[in-house]
Write an enzyme that holds these catalytic residues in place. Structure first.
Site: not given
Lengths: 329, 479
Positions: B320-321
């Site tokens: 996701h990040g």
């Protein structure tokens, strides 16, 4: 496919025409008829309307006062020797003043004098936020990007937010449009709201760009020099809670940067005016009487000795340290 | 070019009209040009990235088909694609982390600043390309020989920047096969777009300022402000992402293409397992098929099963990040999933029973309770959020009142609160609840004409009158 397109188009047309007519009919910000505004209880887009009016009436005034709504209660008609119009509008920023002055000059309007009032908000509001605010969308957008400008005012969501005020039975003020077009100020003398510092809501904006704000004032200065316009800059006498908040957010850095660009009159700091809550209509706005004190100081060199010692009306020209030491004490 | 922008409102009808006007043999070209134009509208330079990843996957597929050592080809293609992903997305995170660790030993690395802007959608199309290569290796799909078709499959604009991460077997044949205009599908697509816009520009974008107010300056807030901002963020991110997916699926349906469902009423889940079978389904199934099962899945004993589950969620968090906050978020989900697995917690047997409702609420609270890790800007902010959530709770009235006032600010009065409930929360909850039983859009389409059109008019009017003013990017574009 033809059936699909036909249905979609009819549906879209019907559903878009109704909101469009709604926006034109309500027009809370008065942008559809800038030369004939009405008092509907919503603050109009003064930037757009005033600029449009001035461009339509280029010879009516010979001087202009710029600034945010804090400068909105100056009765500029009282400035002797000038025919000055109060051009202020909500959250007016140096970058917008710069664009407006450029527009005036490029349209052949050569003011004799320009007055600009500045404060913490001059560098602490992102000009881009105004692009989506019906109340504040700058005049230049209507000229440079008319599609975006009119898209904003034909957006039902923008209009809806002001609908309650429009339909709430607001009683129009007497002489509203006359005052608006002839003087431009917001509050009459003797207006009092019962505001106290305990009601103050002074919050940092979370944005700061001193360099840009002062850079715009530098460009205004250059235009003024080029066209022989007298430029007078002054700091607003913001009240104690607002001033203390500004101090925590680089206000002195702003003053120093400003002094490097242009001389200015200071009215900020803690003094008998800014510490007296009866001089204020709300957190952000001082009364017309205080505005007169500022004008008296600038144009008549008239200021109370005690106030003068407190830095009220101090003229900054290569002596910023002196001012800061005065208002710090 | 955001889905909620005027540019897209012009772009999509133009592509739609051209697509159905031109002969089938040119449609693939049209989609490819449209998709690359769509991608280049963000940053023209990064088109090279997608072109590179497409080429790597394409030739890897051909290589596998020609019986070159399949495992090596899969490894090389995955390595090349993931290397790009690493450079653009994770390099800064790992460099800073290494530097922080080494600084404890008085060693400092030479500062390296790549100054790279994360290309939108890179995680999505990279995973789609890797999935294709593995599918070819597993002989689940044949290698695609038509480069234009394959490039269109990787870059198909409705799902390019935030998914759903499509499977080759679903999307590629649909792009390839000749089809006639399907009226019902197109109408359904328009309805989906409206639902997506409702979720995105009416709900998510209007909630965002309240969430941002707290989370961008979290140390200034305590107590219920943080709890409320977290709950609002849960709704915001769901509406933001599922709204994007609805618009993506609707846009694809206008072109006669069915993309996979990505959300199925996730907040009506009674276990974390069920939640992940309803939330970001395309990513969950991708990780299941291409990561969890190759790790051994549940085939290598209970301990390995739990480890595999945990690792899958951990890596999914990192996907996701590039921030340890996401790793923590994934890990918390992983721990809860392992807990369910160890204690054999199953979904509620009877839907809509009291037990079902209670367990849905528990899972909603758990999932929302993990979202500070997703939204907070740093690990220290996460710690602050959790350690100050209950400040002042011993005085419940002021705890709730102050929290509400701080989160919503002075401008939000009673009317705005009523708007929030009636326009945002109630329709969303009803829509998701009834979606458990039936396809709401089809159900509405079967009502009498007057009822149907009144419903459509109300939805469109709400979108027009209550949307957030301004364009806000989709949260998942950053991944």
């Amino acid at each position: 496919m033809k059936r699909f397109i036909k249905k979609i188009l009819i549906f879209a047309l019907v559903l878009l025409v109704v909101p469009l007519l709604f926006c034109i009919a309500v027009d809370p910000f008065n942008v559809m008829h800038p030369l004939n505004i009405r008092d509907n209880g919503v603050e109009p887009n003064k930037n757009y309307i005033k600029m449009t009016y001035i461009l339509e009436n280029p010879d009516k005034f010979d001087s202009f006062m710029f600034g945010s709504s804090r400068v909105g209660n100056f009765h500029t008609e009282n400035i002797e020797g000038y025919n000055c119009y109060n051009m202020t509008y909500s959250s007016g920023l140096p970058s917008e003043h710069l664009n407006n002055i450029r527009t005036l000059v490029s349209n052949g309007i050569r003011p004799r004098m320009i007055l600009i009032g500045v404060d913490y908000y001059s560098y602490a509001i992102n000009p881009e936020t105004h692009l989506t605010e019906g109340l504040r969308c700058p005049y230049e957008i209507s000229r440079d990007d008319p599609f975006s400008f009119w898209k904003l005012y034909l957006d039902p969501a923008v209009v809806r937010k002001s609908l309650v005020e429009v339909i709430s039975g607001h009683t129009p003020e007497d002489n509203y449009s006359k005052i608006f077009y002839n003087y431009g100020w917001n509050a009459a003398y003797d207006l009092r709201t019962g505001f106290t510092f305990a009601d103050a809501k002074a919050y940092p904006t979370g944005y700061s760009d001193i360099e840009s704000a002062v850079g715009c004032i530098r460009e205004i200065r250059d235009i003024c020099i080029e066209y022989g316009i007298d430029l007078i800059v002054f700091t607003n006498p913001v009240n104690q809670p607002s001033y203390e908040m500004a101090l925590e957010n680089d206000y002195f850095s702003f003053l120093r940067a400003l002094s490097a660009v242009t001389p200015f009159y200071n009215f900020s700091g803690l003094n008998d005016i800014t510490c007296d809550e009866s001089n204020y209509l709300d957190t952000d706005h001082y009364s017309a009487e205080v505005s007169d004190l500022v004008l008296d100081c600038i144009f008549k060199n008239k200021v109370d000795d005690r106030l003068s010692k407190q830095g009220f009306g101090f003229y900054v020209d290569n002596n910023i340290d002196e001012l800061i030491s005065i208002i710090e004490s | 070019m955001l889905f909620n922008s005027l540019k897209y409102a012009i772009f999509l009808p133009v592509v739609f009209a051209l697509y159905w006007i031109i002969p089938h043999k040119y449609r693939c070209w049209l989609l490819l040009i449209a998709s690359y134009y769509f991608y280049m509208s963000w940053n023209i330079k990064y088109v090279l990235l997608i072109a590179f990843i497409t080429a790597v996957a394409y030739f890897a597929g051909l290589g596998i088909e020609k019986k070159i050592n399949g495992k090596i080809v899969v490894f090389i293609s995955a390595f090349l694609s993931l290397s790009l992903l690493f450079v653009f997305k994770y390099f800064g995170l790992f460099f800073d982390t290494a530097n922080n660790i080494l600084s404890h030993f008085a060693i400092s690395l030479h500062p390296v600043t790549l100054k790279l802007i994360l290309p939108v959608g890179i995680s999505f199309y990279t995973f789609q390309a890797i999935g294709y290569v593995i599918d070819v290796y597993r002989k689940e799909v044949p290698a695609e020989h038509n480069y234009i078709l394959f490039a269109t499959f990787i870059s198909f604009f409705p799902q390019l920047v935030a998914g759903p991460i499509e499977r080759t077997s679903n999307l590629l044949p649909q792009i390839r096969d000749e089809k006639d205009f399907d009226y019902d599908k197109a109408v359904y697509g328009v309805k989906l777009i409206c639902v997506g816009l409702y979720k995105k520009i009416v709900i998510a974008d209007n909630l965002a300022p309240y969430v941002d107010r707290i989370y961008n300056n979290i140390s200034s807030y305590t107590g219920f402000s943080i709890v409320l901002a977290t709950l609002l963020f849960t709704i915001q991110i769901y509406c933001d992402f599922s709204g994007y997916t609805d618009i993506a699926r609707g846009s694809a349906k206008l072109l006669g293409i069915d993309l996979m469902e990505n959300f199925k009423s996730p907040f009506f889940s009674t276990t974390i397992r069920e939640y992940w079978s309803r939330w970001h389904i395309s990513l969950s199934t991708w990780f299941k098929d291409y990561f969890y099962i190759p790790l051994g899945g549940n085939r290598k004993g209970k301990a390995r099963h739990s480890i595999n589950l945990f690792l899958t969620f951990l890596v999914s968090g990192l996907w996701h990040g590039a921030n340890w906050t996401f790793v923590l978020w994934g890990s918390l989900h992983g721990l809860l999933r392992v807990f369910e697995n160890v204690f054999k917690i199953k979904e509620a047997k009877k839907r809509f029973s009291v037990e079902w409702w209670v367990r849905c609420l528990v899972i909603f609270i758990a999932v929302s309770g993990f979202f500070p890790c997703f939204r907070a800007n740093s690990l220290s902010d996460i710690w602050y959020a959790y350690s100050h959530m209950l400040d002042g709770v011993i005085n419940p009235a002021s705890y709730l009142h102050d929290g509400f006032a701080n989160t919503t600010g002075i401008e939000m009065g009673t009317s705005a609160l009523i708007t929030c409930i009636l326009v945002y929360l109630l329709p969303l909850t009803l829509y998701d609840f009834f979606s458990l039983k039936t396809d709401v859009l089809i159900w509405i389409g079967e009502r009498k004409t007057a009822v149907r059109y009144l419903f459509y008019a109300v939805i469109v009017f709400i979108i027009l009158f209550f949307h957030y003013v301004g364009e806000v990017s989709f949260i998942y574009f950053q991944f």
